[in-house]
Scaffold this motif. Structure first.
Motif: not given
Length: 189
Positions: A13-18, A93-100, A102-106, A158-166
């Motif tokens: 599952w990859y995240v696209i910002q729109v 969304l990427r982290m560094g030079g690679s596409f990352c 969504l975190a597996e647990d999320d 209100f909850i927190e999720l990890d998205m590409c290191g953020r």
């Protein structure tokens, strides 16, 4: 550009910002532009909640991640290249030079409570014990630690999720009831 080796093992599952407010329309545009050979699923996750309208509670749905779309694919590089054909702003969304992905647990948590084609996370129910929320039913049961704050009047957590290191803060449906209202239900769940 670095290719994410995790993508070759299965659909991620990859995240696209729109642009916010255009998520639903852009899902369809992205499906057409990318095609089923690269894209397995494209959706904007939603959550169920309740809203008080003219004194009565009504069921409602809201976007879980405003400004973001999730694309399910094995080929993030092909997805990235085909997103260039979309005239609206889309950013994989990427982290560094690679596409990352969504975190597996999320991802697993979201997938557990939704189905392909119907990505609506059901509302959770809980009680307040002092300053602490105890969830007895729904997707937040056992995940109380990710709750940052609660708006009881709007039935939101209100909850927190990890998205590409953020760490991203978002909201989800959470009804808080009195302990006396949930005694029977808490025993059955």
């Amino acid at each position: 550009m670095v290719i994410d080796k995790r993508s070759s093992t299965g659909n991620e599952w990859y995240v696209i910002q729109v642009p916010a407010g255009k998520e639903v329309a852009l899902c369809e545009t992205i499906r057409r532009a990318v095609g089923p050979d690269v894209l397995r699923e494209c959706f904007t996750p939603r959550f169920a909640t309740e809203r008080k309208v003219r004194g009565a509670w009504e069921q409602a749905e809201s976007l879980l991640l405003p400004g973001y779309i999730i694309a399910v694919t094995r080929e993030p590089v092909a997805l990235y290249e085909r997103l260039r054909e979309v005239r609206e702003f889309t950013k994989l969304l990427r982290m560094g030079g690679s596409f990352c992905p969504l975190a597996e647990d999320d991802r697993a948590w979201m997938a557990m409570f939704t189905n392909e084609g119907d990505r609506v996370i059901p509302m959770s129910m809980g009680v307040m014990e002092g300053d602490r929320v105890v969830v007895f039913r729904g997707p937040l049961k056992g995940r109380e630690a990710c709750i940052v704050s609660v708006n009881r009047r709007k039935s939101l957590a209100f909850i927190e999720l990890d998205m590409c290191g953020r760490r991203v803060t978002t909201r989800i449906g959470l009804g808080i009831v009195r302990k006396s209202q949930c005694q029977g239900e808490a025993k059955t769940t």
